[in-house]
Design an enzyme around this catalytic site. Structure first.
Site, PDB file in Angstrom:
ATOM      1  N   LYS A   1      -5.745  -7.667  -6.451  1.00 34.92           N
ATOM      2  CA  LYS A   1      -6.228  -6.404  -7.002  1.00 34.92           C
ATOM      3  C   LYS A   1      -5.105  -5.382  -7.146  1.00 34.92           C
ATOM      4  O   LYS A   1      -4.024  -5.529  -6.584  1.00 34.92           O
ATOM      5  CB  LYS A   1      -7.366  -5.860  -6.146  1.00 34.92           C
ATOM      6  CG  LYS A   1      -6.972  -5.549  -4.717  1.00 34.92           C
ATOM      7  CD  LYS A   1      -8.150  -4.877  -4.020  1.00 34.92           C
ATOM      8  CE  LYS A   1      -7.676  -4.233  -2.732  1.00 34.92           C
ATOM      9  NZ  LYS A   1      -8.694  -3.455  -2.064  1.00 34.92           N
TER      10      LYS A   1
ATOM     11  N   LYS B   1      -0.833  -0.075  -4.729  1.00 32.18           N
ATOM     12  CA  LYS B   1       0.577   0.318  -4.778  1.00 32.18           C
ATOM     13  C   LYS B   1       1.418  -0.510  -3.811  1.00 32.18           C
ATOM     14  O   LYS B   1       2.605  -0.689  -3.999  1.00 32.18           O
ATOM     15  CB  LYS B   1       0.743   1.804  -4.518  1.00 32.18           C
ATOM     16  CG  LYS B   1       0.407   2.229  -3.098  1.00 32.18           C
ATOM     17  CD  LYS B   1       0.690   3.694  -2.916  1.00 32.18           C
ATOM     18  CE  LYS B   1      -0.029   4.243  -1.708  1.00 32.18           C
ATOM     19  NZ  LYS B   1       0.535   4.351  -0.475  1.00 32.18           N
TER      20      LYS B   1
ATOM     21  N   LYS C   1      -2.031  -1.409  13.442  1.00 30.65           N
ATOM     22  CA  LYS C   1      -1.040  -0.331  13.478  1.00 30.65           C
ATOM     23  C   LYS C   1      -0.029  -0.548  14.612  1.00 30.65           C
ATOM     24  O   LYS C   1       1.152  -0.254  14.471  1.00 30.65           O
ATOM     25  CB  LYS C   1      -1.725   1.038  13.636  1.00 30.65           C
ATOM     26  CG  LYS C   1      -2.345   1.558  12.350  1.00 30.65           C
ATOM     27  CD  LYS C   1      -1.269   2.011  11.369  1.00 30.65           C
ATOM     28  CE  LYS C   1      -1.782   2.616  10.081  1.00 30.65           C
ATOM     29  NZ  LYS C   1      -2.465   1.733   9.146  1.00 30.65           N
TER      30      LYS C   1
END
Ligand code: TRP
Length: 332
Positions: free
Chosen positions: A194, A197, A111
């Site tokens: 896989k 989004k 992050k």
């Protein structure tokens, strides 16, 4: 009955990958476990401090999980921020969470790289908030994927540490709920990897996907010029479409197209048309329930209210005891 807690981040729509990867198992788990499922709206502020439509995002996730089969009669479904005891336990745990160990968490480091201009304290203490979510209900099991393993390890550390520091076996040490064999990996439509989004628009099929859009996405899926040898191995992109068909279509349909492939007679146009129609049939009940729920604010309000009450019942009890253990006493 074992107590299970899992948090759901209020981002994006549910796709078939989410459904078969986790949600379907949550639905099953409701039969055998004392489940708490909550929408992690506090957590979402660590990355989106000023969301454009926080309430709308929470509502959307609530609707889709209900449509997918989470049952407020069987589980406790709640919104995290409706249970402020979460924040109090988070505060208590943070007093015994150390900078060094928090900084070493991989998802924190990721992050920091992703949002260098917003390395806030909430981001650093994401694992303590997660620990609070779970031990607030004295849960013993947490159904999480591989990406959450380190957070789960931290959770165990914080629970153990609390017990050690205040010298009382108060919090059970939670462990991972392993779905094992039941986990179905759903491939995406872009030929590799896989469904997700973040892999780009067109890769994922959503539970509430509009049929027209669904057809378009499937017809655009990557294929090749077709098999040239009998019974040849399928390249990844083709194999992925077959895997999807295996998930949504009947066995006969799958076999039919598999035979055509093996005889080098397959026409991808027909194959994809069939796949799209079977996906539409599969998602139809979800679409209906999503539409139903979306037009039923009263029901949603009732679900959330009952969920908050049930969750707070367990949360208030834990916090009361935790306060006593730490040493807070009332003067009045
Ligand atoms: N961090 C989890 C995720 O990104 C969401 C979450 C928040 C969670 N609190 C939790 C999961 C507690 C399990 C238990 O998916």
């Amino acid at each position: 009955m074992e107590t299970v807690v899992s948090g759901i981040r209020p981002t994006g729509n549910l796709h078939l990958g989410n459904y078969f990867g986790a949600v379907k198992n949550f639905v099953k788990m409701q039969e055998s476990h004392n489940c708490y499922f909550f929408i992690a709206d506090y957590h979402s502020l660590t990355t989106h401090p000023t969301p454009a439509d926080l309430h709308g995002n929470v509502r959307n996730v609530l609707v889709e999980y209900l449509a997918a089969g989470l049952d407020p009669e069987k589980s406790t479904l709640y919104v995290q921020s409706d249970v402020p005891e979460t924040a109090e336990l988070y505060l208590l745990l943070n007093m015994n969470a150390y900078l060094g160990e928090l900084q070493r968490v991989t998802s924190f480091k990721d992050k920091v790289r992703q949002q260098p201009d917003n390395v806030n304290a909430g981001l650093l203490t994401y694992p303590t908030l997660m620990a609070a979510d779970v031990i607030l209900h004295k849960a013993t099991k947490v159904p999480v994927g591989k990406d959450q393993e380190q957070n789960l390890e931290m959770m165990r550390t914080f629970a153990r540490r609390f017990n050690n520091m205040y010298n009382k076996e108060f919090f059970p040490i939670p462990s991972a709920f392993n779905f094992g064999e039941q986990l179905v990996k759903v491939p995406g439509l872009d030929g590799s990897g896989k469904m997700g989004k973040s892999e780009g628009e067109g890769n994922a099929i959503y539970l509430g996907e509009d049929p027209k859009k669904l057809r378009k996405k499937v017809m655009r899926a990557k294929t090749d010029s077709g098999p040239t040898e009998m019974n040849q191995e399928k390249p990844e992109a083709i194999n992925n479409l077959f895997k999807l068909m295996n998930i949504v279509s009947g066995e006969d349909t799958f076999q039919h197209f598999d035979d055509l492939y093996n005889n080098c007679q397959i026409r991808y146009g027909d194959f994809k048309k069939q796949l799209a129609e079977d996906m539409i049939t599969f998602t139809e009940p979800f679409r209906e329930r999503i539409a139903d729920l979306n037009s039923n604010d009263e029901y949603l309000a009732k679900v959330v209210k009952i969920g908050a009450e049930k969750a707070r019942e367990s949360a208030v009890k834990t916090i009361k005891e935790a306060r006593e253990i730490v040493g807070f006493r009332k003067f009045y």
